[in-house]
Design an enzyme around this catalytic site. Structure first.
Site, PDB file in Angstrom:
ATOM      1  NE  ARG A 102      39.434  47.230  40.153  1.00 51.83           N
ATOM      2  CZ  ARG A 102      39.337  46.399  41.078  1.00 51.83           C
ATOM      3  NH1 ARG A 102      38.074  46.693  41.630  1.00 51.83           N
ATOM      4  NH2 ARG A 102      40.556  46.500  42.111  1.00 51.83           N
ATOM      5  CG  HIS A 129      44.384  42.839  41.116  1.00 54.30           C
ATOM      6  ND1 HIS A 129      44.899  44.428  40.319  1.00 54.30           N
ATOM      7  CD2 HIS A 129      43.175  42.905  41.174  1.00 54.30           C
ATOM      8  CE1 HIS A 129      43.522  44.959  41.780  1.00 54.30           C
ATOM      9  NE2 HIS A 129      43.002  44.320  42.354  1.00 54.30           N
ATOM     10  CD  GLN A 132      45.049  41.732  45.705  1.00 53.54           C
ATOM     11  OE1 GLN A 132      44.174  42.323  45.282  1.00 53.54           O
ATOM     12  NE2 GLN A 132      45.395  41.073  47.141  1.00 53.54           N
ATOM     13  CG  ASP A 220      40.046  36.356  42.581  1.00 51.47           C
ATOM     14  OD1 ASP A 220      39.591  36.026  42.949  1.00 51.47           O
ATOM     15  OD2 ASP A 220      40.315  36.867  41.863  1.00 51.47           O
ATOM     16  CB  CYS A 259      43.085  39.314  45.195  1.00 51.55           C
ATOM     17  SG  CYS A 259      41.834  39.018  44.373  1.00 51.55           S
ATOM     18  NE  ARG A 287      46.285  45.994  46.210  1.00 52.25           N
ATOM     19  CZ  ARG A 287      44.510  46.062  45.561  1.00 52.25           C
ATOM     20  NH1 ARG A 287      43.552  45.137  46.037  1.00 52.25           N
ATOM     21  NH2 ARG A 287      44.532  46.961  44.643  1.00 52.25           N
TER      22      ARG A 287
HETATM   23  N1   CP Z   1      41.779  43.414  45.835  1.00 54.87           N
HETATM   24  C1   CP Z   1      40.471  43.680  44.752  1.00 54.87           C
HETATM   25  O1   CP Z   1      41.352  44.502  44.267  1.00 54.87           O
HETATM   26  O2   CP Z   1      39.914  44.580  45.814  1.00 54.87           O
HETATM   27  P1   CP Z   1      38.966  45.518  45.358  1.00 54.87           P
HETATM   28  O3   CP Z   1      38.289  44.997  43.971  1.00 54.87           O
HETATM   29  O4   CP Z   1      38.137  46.075  46.145  1.00 54.87           O
HETATM   30  O5   CP Z   1      39.852  46.634  44.667  1.00 54.87           O
HETATM   31  N1  NVA Z   2      39.743  38.761  39.814  1.00 51.68           N
HETATM   32  C1  NVA Z   2      38.691  39.116  40.368  1.00 51.68           C
HETATM   33  C2  NVA Z   2      39.470  40.165  40.974  1.00 51.68           C
HETATM   34  C3  NVA Z   2      38.632  40.996  41.693  1.00 51.68           C
HETATM   35  C4  NVA Z   2      40.039  42.146  42.906  1.00 51.68           C
HETATM   36  C5  NVA Z   2      38.036  40.185  39.325  1.00 51.68           C
HETATM   37  O1  NVA Z   2      38.049  40.494  38.270  1.00 51.68           O
HETATM   38  O2  NVA Z   2      36.476  40.365  39.382  1.00 51.68           O
END
Ligand code: CP
Ligand code: NVA
Length: 306
Positions: A102, A129, A132, A220, A259, A287
């Site tokens: 990540r 992502h 997700q 989101d 998400c 997930r």
């Molecule tokens: N939706 C998601 O990826 O959540 P986290 O940021 O908690 O991993």
């Molecule tokens: N769009 C959000 C998703 C988090 C899971 C971010 O990137 O922070």
């Protein structure tokens, strides 16, 4: 040398592989199985941004398939002191079997992939992502039925998560309508790719038009990790909040997805988030099952999904 099975983005994966992953994840959810499929394998997770769901679901998925997990973050590793992503990839490739990464930028992900000699999984970048959205499509199909030919409407910031929804619309054959203000829309490259692949993806500024007759309404956070100028973003995105009046324009059986983490009364009202059409807890739970099939495919190939 055999080609590595990275899981980087849904536009880079074959539709039949994605379908096999979803089916395998749903089967494991229903009846378990594969408890020792990844015995002797280790997953390294590298987090440059916070995570609750991705972190825990990948860790539990790997353990429940018989594998082991190690976690690296900038604090507590040499990444935080300037060791390069490429050098980190070379080192991890000698100790573990698969990397979940990540990161704040897709360039970092590319650097990891180019230097790694083991599969790499995209655990979120500023641009996408994909893990997700595998869970999201799985959830739609579990609750509503086959997603092909259905309509999904996105209201709000067309961010990294929205980009992966666009990829999914093409890969799984559904219509994806986006309502967002100027300046919060998907990159031209993502829309061009969808168009070139006969995707039914539209972008406009009218949430009612996007949601009317939709089978799923999704949104989101208005302020993703790393986004600046939160107040300016909130002001621009307020007309795109998902509330009960907007949900009422959708198909009466429409579901609401997010998400998570969710910020109630920003992108969606608490009434919607916690209301009867919301499937956010099933979505978050899935997930785990989606992650299992991604790990099985990366480490064992199509045979791992059978
Ligand atoms: N939706 C998601 O990826 O959540 P986290 O940021 O908690 O991993
Ligand atoms: N769009 C959000 C998703 C988090 C899971 C971010 O990137 O922070």
């Amino acid at each position: 040398m055999t080609e590595l099975r990275h899981f980087l983005d849904l536009d880079q994966a074959a539709p039949e592989t994605l379908r096999a992953m979803l089916d395998s994840g749903a089967r494991m959810k229903r009846s378990g199985g594969k408890e020792s499929a990844l015995a002797g394998k280790t997953l390294a997770m590298v987090f440059e941004k916070p995570s609750t769901r991705t972190r825990v679901s990948f860790e539990v998925a790997m353990q429940s398939l018989g594998g082991k997990v190690v976690i690296l973050e900038p604090e507590g590793s040499q990444l935080g002191r300037g060791e390069t992503v490429a050098d980190t990839a070379r080192i991890l490739s000698q100790y573990v079997d698969v990397i979940m990464y990540r990161t704040s930028s897709s360039e970092n992900l590319t650097e990891m992939v180019e230097a790694a000699s083991i599969p790499v999984i995209n655990g979120l970048t500023d641009a996408s992502h994909p893990c997700q959205i595998m869970a999201d499509v799985m959830t739609f199909e579990e609750v509503v039925g086959p997603i092909a030919g259905r309509v999904v409407a996105w209201c709000g910031d067309a961010n990294n998560v929205a980009n992966s929804w666009i990829h999914a619309a093409v890969r799984f054959g559904f219509e994806f309508r986006i309502a967002s203000p100027e300046g919060f829309r998907p990159p031209a490259g993502v829309l061009d790719w969808a168009r070139a692949n006969n995707g039914r993806v539209s972008v406009g500024a009218d949430p009612v038009a996007a949601v009317t007759g939709a089978d799923c309404v999704v949104t989101d956070t208005w302020v993703s990790m790393g986004d600046a100028q939160a107040e300016k973003r909130r002001a621009a995105l307020t007309p795109f909040r998902v509330d009960a009046d907007l949900m009422a324009k959708a198909n009466p059986k429409a579901i609401f997805m997010h998400c998570l983490p969710v910020y109630r009364e920003d992108e969606a009202t608490a009434e919607v988030v916690d209301g009867p059409q919301s499937v956010i807890w099933t979505e978050a739970g899935n997930r785990l099952h989606a992650q299992k099939s991604i790990l099985l495919w990366c480490l064992l190939g199509d045979a791992g999904l059978a």
